[in-house]
Design an enzyme around this catalytic site. Structure first.
Site, PDB file in Angstrom:
ATOM      1  N   SER A 135      -2.093   2.279   1.351  1.00  0.00           N
ATOM      2  CA  SER A 135      -1.831   0.867   1.074  1.00  0.00           C
ATOM      3  C   SER A 135      -0.757   0.713   0.008  1.00  0.00           C
ATOM      4  CB  SER A 135      -3.120   0.189   0.587  1.00  0.00           C
ATOM      5  OG  SER A 135      -2.865  -1.095   0.059  1.00  0.00           O
ATOM      6  N   TYR A 160     -10.103  -0.733  -4.825  1.00  0.00           N
ATOM      7  CA  TYR A 160      -9.541  -0.509  -3.491  1.00  0.00           C
ATOM      8  C   TYR A 160      -8.305   0.368  -3.580  1.00  0.00           C
ATOM      9  CZ  TYR A 160      -6.939  -1.423   0.784  1.00  0.00           C
ATOM     10  OH  TYR A 160      -6.201  -1.278   1.942  1.00  0.00           O
TER      11      TYR A 160
END
Length: 342
Positions: A135, A160
């Site tokens: 990501s 995350y």
């Protein structure tokens, strides 16, 4: 190039996974096994719609779907024992920056334990290439833009992001220790039809449809490298077919950015979204904007340097923001009709 015969896609009912599987059944003669735990983090009916989309495109019976969880080692072992995968594409993960602040254990279970299980399966049932989702969040609050894969990524601002950086480190270790060719893909704000309802643009659409104010953080002073789903899928398929060459340390490992390489001001994005939703009859007029401070775990600007992906694969995103949001708005009309009929 790999002579692809059988492919495993985890997170196959997810946003990126669903469109990847659709493209694979349309453009290849491979057997695709899709795995997803079908959890209720967001509306599961959208996941069912994605599976229906894949099956509608699957004219030759190439796609098999299994309800399974990558964090369940025994379930993963059964899948790998009964197939011989050439490529594994791991897209299964607990997504969402803000949700990681509220429910961190879900990220440890799926993104760390689950990815460990995938790596173990690729070690014990060797594959020619493991492609996995990372990501843009790994860049944290880096002020240098555009983000390059050579930039430091050791200051995550959300759990995350930390799990995604951990995935890259775990994959590198397995690549070195067990000679597993691995490629990580850092996705930048993927959007489009059948997207995730927890994404900002989907939440904005819901508010616009209901005539409610939109909450916009950092007083609207944000920029995002919005990347249309079709462009992302094209990049993934390019990468799947070509395992990385060994780096200077002799490790078959590589990381790429996949983004539009054209950050858009959030306020322009909102203006275009309102325009296409009005055009498609979702709303009669633009709604009010409620400007709020920056949220924990958020970053001011994302901007992908995709020069490595362009050099190795000729990758060039082709979808303009107006086109991508128009496609989303046209799908959203049918989604609203389905929701209202329930």
């Amino acid at each position: 190039m790999i002579d692809l015969k059988e492919i495993l896609v985890t997170g196959a009912a997810g946003f990126i996974g669903g469109f990847l599987c659709k493209k694979l059944v349309e453009d290849t003669d491979c057997h695709i096994v899709g795995v997803d735990n079908m959890n209720d983090y967001y509306d599961p009916s959208i996941k069912q719609d994605r599976l229906s989309m894949i099956r509608d495109s699957d004219r030759s019976g190439q796609f098999d779907f299994i309800v399974g969880d990558i964090s369940d080692m025994s379930s993963m072992q059964r899948i790998f024992e009964s197939h011989t995968f050439d490529v594994v594409v791991n897209l299964a993960a607990q997504a969402g920056v803000r949700y990681s602040i509220q429910n961190p254990s879900a990220y440890i279970e799926s993104n760390l334990v689950g990815f460990f299980n995938v790596l173990e399966m690729c070690r014990n049932y060797p594959v020619e290439h493991l492609v996995f989702a990372s990501s843009s969040s790994v860049y944290g609050s880096n002020e240098k833009v555009p983000y390059s894969v050579s930039d430091r990524t050791d200051s995550p601002v959300s759990l995350y992001a930390a799990t995604k950086k951990s995935n890259e480190l775990m994959a590198h270790a397995y690549s070195k220790l067990y000679d597993i060719p691995c490629t990580g893909l850092r996705f930048f704000t993927v959007y489009g039809p059948m997207g995730r309802p927890d994404m900002a643009y989907f939440k904005f659409a819901d508010k616009i449809a209901n005539g409610e104010p939109i909450q916009i953080y950092n007083m609207g002073n944000l920029q995002r490298d919005f990347t249309y789903i079709d462009d992302v899928v094209e990049g993934i398929i390019d990468v799947m077919n070509q395992p990385p060459i060994r780096n200077m340390d002799g490790v078959p490992f590589k990381v790429y950015n996949i983004g539009n390489s054209n950050p858009e001001p959030l306020m322009r994005f909102v203006d275009v979204l309102e325009e296409v939703l009005i055009d498609e009859g979702v709303a009669e007029k633009a709604t009010a904007h409620e400007l709020l401070p920056m949220q924990p775990g958020d970053v001011y600007k994302t901007f992908a340097d995709v020069s490595e992906l362009e050099k190795d694969f000729g990758f060039r995103p082709a979808t303009r923001l107006e086109e991508g949001l128009r496609a989303f708005a046209q799908w959203y009309v049918s989604y609203l009709g389905q929701k209202n009929a329930e």
